[in-house]
Design a protein around this motif. Structure first.
Motif, mmCIF file in Angstrom:
data_model
loop_
_atom_site.group_PDB
_atom_site.id
_atom_site.type_symbol
_atom_site.label_atom_id
_atom_site.label_comp_id
_atom_site.label_asym_id
_atom_site.label_seq_id
_atom_site.Cartn_x
_atom_site.Cartn_y
_atom_site.Cartn_z
ATOM 1 N N VAL A 92 52.305 40.747 68.835
ATOM 2 C CA VAL A 92 52.469 41.942 69.669
ATOM 3 C C VAL A 92 53.847 42.536 69.394
ATOM 4 N N VAL A 93 53.859 43.788 68.937
ATOM 5 C CA VAL A 93 55.121 44.495 68.710
ATOM 6 C C VAL A 93 55.103 45.757 69.564
ATOM 7 N N PRO A 94 55.752 45.740 70.715
ATOM 8 C CA PRO A 94 55.691 46.888 71.632
ATOM 9 C C PRO A 94 56.299 48.143 71.015
ATOM 10 N N LYS A 95 55.748 49.267 71.360
ATOM 11 C CA LYS A 95 56.258 50.537 70.852
ATOM 12 C C LYS A 95 57.682 50.800 71.342
ATOM 13 N N GLU A 96 58.078 50.142 72.439
ATOM 14 C CA GLU A 96 59.427 50.332 72.990
ATOM 15 C C GLU A 96 60.509 49.604 72.201
ATOM 16 N N LEU A 97 60.119 48.676 71.320
ATOM 17 C CA LEU A 97 61.092 47.868 70.575
ATOM 18 C C LEU A 97 61.609 48.664 69.378
ATOM 19 N N PHE A 140 64.844 49.472 66.371
ATOM 20 C CA PHE A 140 66.034 49.048 65.640
ATOM 21 C C PHE A 140 67.235 49.873 66.111
ATOM 22 N N SER A 141 68.407 49.517 65.621
ATOM 23 C CA SER A 141 69.629 50.177 66.074
ATOM 24 C C SER A 141 69.644 51.671 65.759
ATOM 25 N N ASP A 142 68.890 52.098 64.729
ATOM 26 C CA ASP A 142 68.847 53.524 64.402
ATOM 27 C C ASP A 142 67.734 54.261 65.126
ATOM 28 N N GLY A 143 67.051 53.570 66.033
ATOM 29 C CA GLY A 143 65.980 54.181 66.801
ATOM 30 C C GLY A 143 64.609 54.109 66.153
ATOM 31 N N PHE A 144 64.512 53.486 64.964
ATOM 32 C CA PHE A 144 63.224 53.400 64.281
ATOM 33 C C PHE A 144 62.391 52.281 64.900
ATOM 34 N N PRO A 145 61.105 52.537 65.170
ATOM 35 C CA PRO A 145 60.262 51.507 65.810
ATOM 36 C C PRO A 145 60.056 50.290 64.908
ATOM 37 N N LEU A 166 57.450 38.664 59.621
ATOM 38 C CA LEU A 166 58.528 39.223 60.438
ATOM 39 C C LEU A 166 59.875 39.030 59.755
ATOM 40 N N GLN A 167 60.061 37.899 59.110
ATOM 41 C CA GLN A 167 61.316 37.661 58.404
ATOM 42 C C GLN A 167 61.506 38.682 57.283
ATOM 43 N N VAL A 168 60.425 39.076 56.630
ATOM 44 C CA VAL A 168 60.521 40.110 55.594
ATOM 45 C C VAL A 168 60.943 41.435 56.226
ATOM 46 N N VAL A 169 60.421 41.725 57.406
ATOM 47 C CA VAL A 169 60.826 42.936 58.122
ATOM 48 C C VAL A 169 62.330 42.910 58.404
ATOM 49 N N PHE A 170 62.828 41.784 58.876
ATOM 50 C CA PHE A 170 64.236 41.698 59.279
ATOM 51 C C PHE A 170 65.179 41.673 58.079
ATOM 52 N N GLY A 171 64.746 41.086 56.969
ATOM 53 C CA GLY A 171 65.570 41.056 55.774
ATOM 54 C C GLY A 171 66.600 39.939 55.775
ATOM 55 N N SER A 172 67.453 39.973 54.771
ATOM 56 C CA SER A 172 68.391 38.868 54.543
ATOM 57 C C SER A 172 69.735 39.033 55.237
ATOM 58 N N ARG A 201 56.519 50.029 63.321
ATOM 59 C CA ARG A 201 56.180 50.808 62.125
ATOM 60 C C ARG A 201 56.562 50.039 60.857
ATOM 61 N N ASP A 202 57.712 49.360 60.893
ATOM 62 C CA ASP A 202 58.091 48.546 59.728
ATOM 63 C C ASP A 202 57.170 47.340 59.586
ATOM 64 N N PHE A 203 56.816 46.727 60.713
ATOM 65 C CA PHE A 203 55.904 45.583 60.638
ATOM 66 C C PHE A 203 54.547 46.024 60.092
ATOM 67 N N ASN A 204 54.098 47.186 60.532
ATOM 68 C CA ASN A 204 52.832 47.714 60.036
ATOM 69 C C ASN A 204 52.890 47.924 58.525
ATOM 70 N N ARG A 205 54.041 48.408 58.025
ATOM 71 C CA ARG A 205 54.174 48.622 56.580
ATOM 72 C C ARG A 205 54.114 47.297 55.822
ATOM 73 N N ILE A 206 54.775 46.266 56.354
ATOM 74 C CA ILE A 206 54.735 44.947 55.714
ATOM 75 C C ILE A 206 53.322 44.389 55.734
#
Length: 461
Positions: A318-323, A325-330, A170-176, A333-338
């Motif tokens: 658990v990463v709900p589909k409703e969560l 980012f500020s630009d509207g990207f789920p 998750l920290q990789v998803v969030f970045g530095s 989807r980023d967690f799935n990529r990581i």
């Protein structure tokens, strides 16, 4: 006799100290004459052979790693335990420090893993890589068992090799570039992973805190729940309930305030529910029991402390589909990529065990083991309470949090280890607000728990 007959062929740096402290200089002046060409032999002593031949790459060390203080808490405790055992080789050392389960995994669970393992030796039963997100039947079972009627589906579940691993992913998803808040005290992986990612400033030794981290003080004075009116806005809020190390559990009203706080600030809560099945009080076992939480929170959990899977390794996030980012990207989807980039999926044998855990027989077996550990907590709580200590936790978690006013946690840790041969955990290892406390784990065989409590009574009677 010539001096060179007494010198070894290679002189180490340790030999240099010996020669320097001897009376060789005066004996040389009175008894021998050394040709000038032999001076070079003596000069070699000051330059260790290893130093002259060590090769260094041109790769810079990650500066964030250099920020970390000493070793990670639990390996440091293990190091001190090992040193103690060398000092007292005949002592019966009892470990109530690291939260590692001790009781056998129930047979209904291991039988399922054995069956899956045996099947791998057949053409019909063999399987290789699986879905990185986890096997569909297990994801569905997690959703129906822990999140029934909470609007969480199997598509929101990511099966993993443990909650600790998912915290770093998750920290990789969030970045530095994000800011983070953490309960103080709390599980050290939250802070250390933030440091490694480059989210923090330098460690400030005078206050025992890293710069750019918002430490949410959780103490007996505020009921182990932070005063959110004094907490600065951050991007990420790490929150664990029931809490490790304090054993406290947030109420429904408190979690409602936390969700509102996150929504007002546009923050994401990383909710660690690894001890939810230990809950005795009528408190939420999932953040998603709170209305609106799916828009501001994700949740990570584990089979480690329920089924004794600390070595098997199996958890989920658990990463709900409703969560979003500020630009509207789920976020999912980023967690799935990581996950797909960094992970090939949990062991298929471990997942077979996880599915067995969630069968009616498996759930009953897990609750029995959890009940055993909860009985251990009662014994520990009763022991320290009878000795006049202020004792917290134990009711909703397998940890007992004991106050030693005015004392350093590491000093108390050392005193207990030295005088009782029992390993505990110093509270300051979980954050500055933990100083003056120790954590005692209830993970232990019953005879060890009883023996440790007997020693505590002898020490503090």
């Amino acid at each position: 006799m010539a001096l060179q007959n007494h010198l070894p062929a290679a002189i180490s740096s340790s030999s240099s100290a010996f020669l320097a402290s001897s009376n060789l200089g005066s004996s040389r002046a009175s008894n021998v004459s050394i040709p000038a060409k032999k001076i070079g032999v003596v000069r070699c002593v000051a330059a260790p052979y290893e130093e002259k031949t060590t090769y260094k790459t041109k790769v810079l060390r990650n500066a964030n790693m250099a920020k970390l203080q000493a070793g990670y808490l639990f390996p440091e405790i293990a190091r001190r335990r090992a040193a103690h055992m060398l000092k007292y080789p005949d002592a019966q050392v009892i470990s109530l420090g690291i939260g590692d389960t001790t009781e056998p995994i129930p047979d209904v669970i291991t039988s399922a893993m054995a069956k899956r393992s045996d099947a791998l030796s057949t053409l019909e039963g063999y399987s290789g890589y699986g879905a990185e997100q986890g096997e569909k039947p297990l994801r569905a079972a997690i959703a129906s068992t822990f999140y029934r009627d909470l609007g969480i589906g199997e598509e929101d579940i990511f099966v993993s090799d443990g909650a600790k691993c998912d915290i770093s992913r998750l920290q990789v998803v969030f970045g530095s570039d994000v800011t983070m808040a953490v309960q103080d005290p709390s599980y050290p992986a939250y802070v250390d992973s933030s440091v490694i990612m480059g989210q923090t400033g330098q460690f400030q030794r005078d206050i025992e805190k890293y710069g750019k981290i918002e430490y949410m003080k959780c103490t007996p004075e505020n009921g182990f729940f932070p005063d959110l009116s004094t907490v600065a806005r951050t991007d990420i809020i790490f929150f664990c309930s029931p809490n490790n190390p304090t054993g406290s559990a947030a109420t429904r009203e408190q979690l409602t305030r936390l969700v509102k706080f996150a929504k007002d600030n546009g923050s994401i809560i990383v909710y660690d529910s690894a001890y939810a099945m230990y809950m005795s009080d009528d408190n939420p076992q999932s953040i998603f029991e709170i209305p609106g939480a799916k828009e501001v929170a994700l949740e990570t959990s584990s089979f480690s402390k329920y089924a004794g899977f600390t070595g098997v390794r199996l958890g989920w996030t658990v990463v709900p589909k409703e969560l979003l980012f500020s630009d509207g990207f789920p976020v999912a989807r980023d967690f799935n990529r990581i996950v797909c980039t960094c992970f090939n999926g949990a062991s298929n044998i471990a997942q077979a065990g996880g599915l067995a855990c969630l069968s009616p027989e498996g759930l009953s077996a897990m609750r029995e083991v959890i009940g055993f550990y909860k009985e251990n907590t009662e014994i520990i709580v009763d022991t320290f309470s009878s000795l006049g200590f202020k004792v917290y936790g134990g009711k909703n978690a397998p940890y007992v949090w004991i106050h030693f006013p005015g004392r350093s946690s590491w000093d108390v840790f050392g005193e207990i280890l030295e005088k009782t041969h029992v390993v505990t955990t110093p509270g300051s290892g979980f954050g500055p607000a933990g100083d003056g406390f120790i954590r005692v784990s209830a993970f232990g065989h019953r005879n060890n728990i009883l023996e440790a409590c007997k020693r505590f009574k002898q020490l503090y009677k």
